[in-house]
Design a protein around this motif. Structure first.
Motif, short mmCIF file in Angstrom:
data_model
loop_
_atom_site.label_atom_id
_atom_site.label_comp_id
_atom_site.label_asym_id
_atom_site.label_seq_id
_atom_site.Cartn_x
_atom_site.Cartn_y
_atom_site.Cartn_z
N ASN A 127 0.83 -1.22 0.00
CA ASN A 127 0.00 0.00 0.00
C ASN A 127 0.86 1.26 0.00
O ASN A 127 0.60 2.21 0.73
N SER A 174 1.73 7.23 0.52
CA SER A 174 0.94 6.13 1.05
C SER A 174 -0.38 6.01 0.28
O SER A 174 -1.02 7.02 -0.03
N LEU A 175 -0.76 4.77 -0.03
CA LEU A 175 -2.03 4.50 -0.71
C LEU A 175 -3.08 3.95 0.25
O LEU A 175 -4.14 3.51 -0.18
N LYS A 176 -2.83 4.02 1.54
CA LYS A 176 -3.76 3.50 2.54
C LYS A 176 -4.97 4.42 2.69
O LYS A 176 -4.90 5.62 2.42
N VAL A 177 -6.06 3.84 3.14
CA VAL A 177 -7.27 4.61 3.44
C VAL A 177 -7.06 5.34 4.75
O VAL A 177 -6.64 4.75 5.75
N ARG A 178 -7.38 6.64 4.76
CA ARG A 178 -7.15 7.45 5.94
C ARG A 178 -8.37 8.29 6.29
O ARG A 178 -9.22 8.54 5.43
N LYS A 190 -8.36 8.32 0.14
CA LYS A 190 -7.12 7.63 -0.19
C LYS A 190 -6.57 8.21 -1.48
O LYS A 190 -7.29 8.78 -2.30
N GLU A 205 -1.76 16.19 1.94
CA GLU A 205 -2.47 16.03 3.20
C GLU A 205 -2.99 17.38 3.70
O GLU A 205 -4.14 17.49 4.15
N VAL A 209 -6.75 12.42 -5.27
CA VAL A 209 -7.32 11.85 -4.04
C VAL A 209 -8.77 11.47 -4.30
O VAL A 209 -9.52 12.24 -4.92
#
Length: 281
Positions: free
Chosen positions: A57, A90-94, A120, A135, A189
């Motif tokens: 990820n 990062s490709l993670k879900v946040r 993400k 971000e 995004v």
């Protein structure tokens, strides 16, 4: 910027080649083949500079002397363009929890509102190169979209004719997600979900608005009680007339309706009065 796949070779295969080049250069130097040994050593150093390790990820954008060469998304060890640098994302879900914002609704009433945004990164090139800090970009745009949507609806619709922030949370959340997706598309995004986490009147008008809500609730309850009382009175008269138990003229019907309405509509229990007749003639 459009994300594309970077040139890469499986790292384990490349390691075998590097090991062969390393020992080959040692053998060539030992055999006094200096020129060939130098060339082999240079090849070893060139290819050794292109190794990259990608975590699950995660995406790494490969940059070769200021030029974007592509991104590596597959996790593992890879050999890519030598002498290149990289930037990872990062490709993670946040989740992003917005602060409590104080805004005015469509009627000008100050309210407090907050939301949580689930997102993400889907395009590593845009996230890295199109915005300075994606971000921070998500944070600012989320608050901007939340303010904009909050000003389009009233906090509550007392007439029941229009959508409101309190009464139509699903529609409001969907509109926030839609507007935020439009704003964040430039950063690569994807907005997966948006939900309101806090919604209240501002402290300076909370007491007055609470009294207004209580008054509206009382009026609605009274209206329902009156409608029910009228129906019950009508049903009682129809039942007595149908059974023929008592013959009521118009004056007695009016008196019965009045007594029933007073008994049912009153917010206190009825106190019956029994007529026993006069004790004295």
């Amino acid at each position: 910027m459009t994300e594309r796949n970077a040139w890469k070779i499986n790292g384990f295969v490349a390691l075998l080649v590097l090991v062969a080049l390393f020992f080959g250069s040692l053998i060539l130097f030992a055999a006094e083949a200096i020129l060939t040994g130098i060339i082999t050593t240079l090849l070893f150093l060139i290819f050794a500079s292109g190794f990259r390790i990608v975590q699950p990820n995660e995406a790494k954008a490969v940059i070769f002397f200021g030029r974007y060469m592509g991104s590596i998304r597959e996790n593992g060890i890879w050999l890519t363009v030598p002498f290149s640098t990289y930037k990872k994302v990062s490709l993670k879900v946040r989740n992003f929890n917005s602060a409590k914002l104080k805004v005015n609704d469509v009627e000008g009433n100050p309210i407090e509102i907050a939301a949580v945004i689930v997102f993400k990164v889907v395009n590593s090139a845009k996230a890295i190169f199109e915005v300075d800090n994606y971000e921070k970009f998500v944070e600012i745009q989320a608050e901007t979209a939340l303010r904009h949507v909050a000003t389009k609806y009233p906090y509550d619709d007392f007439q029941g004719n229009a959508a409101s922030l309190r009464g139509n949370t699903e529609e409001v959340a969907a509109e926030i997600a839609k507007e935020l997706q439009t704003r964040l598309a430039v950063a690569g995004v994807e907005v997966m979900e948006a939900r309101l986490t806090h919604l209240a009147y501002a402290t300076e008008i909370a007491s007055a608005m609470l009294q207004r809500q209580q008054a509206s609730a009382i009026l609605a309850a009274r209206q329902m009680i009156v409608e029910g009382a009228v129906g019950m009175a009508q049903m009682a008269i129809d039942k007595l007339t149908q059974d023929g138990t008592v013959e009521l003229d118009d004056e007695r019907k009016v008196a019965m309706i009045n007594n029933l309405l007073v008994t049912i509509v009153s917010d206190r229990s009825a106190q019956p009065v029994v007529n026993t007749g006069s004790l004295y003639q």
